[in-house]
Motif scaffolding. Sequence first.
Motif, short mmCIF file in Angstrom:
data_model
loop_
_atom_site.label_atom_id
_atom_site.label_comp_id
_atom_site.label_asym_id
_atom_site.label_seq_id
_atom_site.Cartn_x
_atom_site.Cartn_y
_atom_site.Cartn_z
N GLY A 36 -49.43 27.89 -102.83
CA GLY A 36 -47.97 28.22 -102.46
C GLY A 36 -47.83 29.72 -102.81
N GLU A 37 -48.55 30.35 -103.22
CA GLU A 37 -48.46 31.91 -103.55
C GLU A 37 -48.26 32.55 -102.16
N PHE A 38 -48.93 32.22 -101.24
CA PHE A 38 -48.71 32.79 -100.02
C PHE A 38 -48.19 31.56 -99.00
N ALA A 39 -47.31 31.90 -97.99
CA ALA A 39 -46.80 30.85 -97.32
C ALA A 39 -47.62 30.86 -95.93
N TRP A 40 -48.37 29.79 -95.74
CA TRP A 40 -49.03 29.57 -94.58
C TRP A 40 -48.29 29.94 -93.03
N ALA A 41 -47.01 29.29 -93.14
CA ALA A 41 -46.13 29.25 -92.07
C ALA A 41 -45.76 30.74 -91.85
N ASP A 42 -45.74 31.85 -92.80
CA ASP A 42 -45.50 33.14 -92.56
C ASP A 42 -46.70 33.72 -91.79
N ALA A 43 -48.10 33.45 -92.13
CA ALA A 43 -49.33 33.96 -91.65
C ALA A 43 -49.82 33.44 -90.55
N ARG A 44 -49.16 32.05 -90.15
CA ARG A 44 -50.09 31.48 -89.00
C ARG A 44 -50.05 32.02 -87.64
N HIS A 45 -48.85 32.48 -87.23
CA HIS A 45 -48.73 33.15 -86.07
C HIS A 45 -49.54 34.37 -85.75
N ALA A 46 -49.69 35.31 -86.75
CA ALA A 46 -50.51 36.42 -86.44
C ALA A 46 -52.08 36.04 -86.63
N PHE A 47 -52.48 34.97 -87.53
CA PHE A 47 -53.75 34.53 -87.62
C PHE A 47 -54.07 34.13 -86.05
N PHE A 48 -53.36 33.10 -85.66
CA PHE A 48 -53.86 32.64 -84.38
C PHE A 48 -53.75 33.55 -83.28
N ASP A 49 -52.98 34.56 -83.27
CA ASP A 49 -52.85 35.58 -82.21
C ASP A 49 -54.25 36.53 -82.30
N GLY A 50 -54.54 36.85 -83.61
CA GLY A 50 -55.79 37.46 -83.66
C GLY A 50 -57.03 36.67 -83.30
N PHE A 51 -56.98 35.55 -83.72
CA PHE A 51 -58.07 34.67 -83.12
C PHE A 51 -58.28 34.55 -81.55
N HIS A 52 -57.05 34.19 -81.25
CA HIS A 52 -57.37 34.15 -79.56
C HIS A 52 -57.56 35.40 -79.03
N ALA A 53 -57.03 36.67 -79.33
CA ALA A 53 -57.58 37.89 -78.97
C ALA A 53 -58.98 38.07 -79.47
N SER A 54 -59.37 37.63 -80.32
CA SER A 54 -60.85 38.01 -80.88
C SER A 54 -61.71 37.11 -79.74
N LEU A 55 -61.48 35.73 -79.22
CA LEU A 55 -62.12 35.25 -78.21
C LEU A 55 -62.29 35.99 -77.08
N ALA A 56 -61.25 36.39 -76.58
CA ALA A 56 -61.10 37.25 -75.26
C ALA A 56 -62.24 38.68 -75.41
#
Length: 182
Positions: A52-72
């Motif tokens: 709970g130190e970091f909130a996944w909800a706050d990081a999730r969007h940027a994480f998946f945007d980065g993952f998707h861009a990396s696939l391309a």
Amino acid sequence: MAQVIFLHGASSSGKSTLAKALQARIEKPFWHISIDHLRDSGVLPTERFRSGEFAWADARHAFFDGFHASLAAYADAGNDLILEHILDTDGWLEMLRRLLERHDVFFVAVHCPLDVLIDRETRRGDRPAGSAQRDFETIHVGKLYDLELDAGDGVDTNVDRLLDAWRCAKRPSSFQSRTKVD
């Protein structure tokens, strides 16, 4: 143009097992890519999210945007991919369709009975309780696939079916037709 074999199914449906078996048998050097690989490699501060130190909800969007861009980026560099992913968020299919439009995407549904999904989810212990059922009920709605597999048919049978269908080069899926089916 890279080739992408996109395995799409509920959490715990057998995508990883299928991907590993496929990678061992396919005639070209395909990368096997998934969110689990990133999580398990230590890329994310997983324990700090869990505590709970970091909130996944706050990081999730940027994480998946980065993952998707990396696939391309991987595909644009000429790497063939076996991608296992769950399109559980509105807009992801369209985003990936756009990011991978220059590539040959073979979109595969991996189906698994609900009772098996729940049992696997429980035994794994690394998924939020209920995610398999939620995925089971929602993720295949509105998708058109090049191939649909049933995990109950066994890995070897499914790899055989997948390779046969992939080699025939017919691509009617959501990635090729630019249409969405309900």
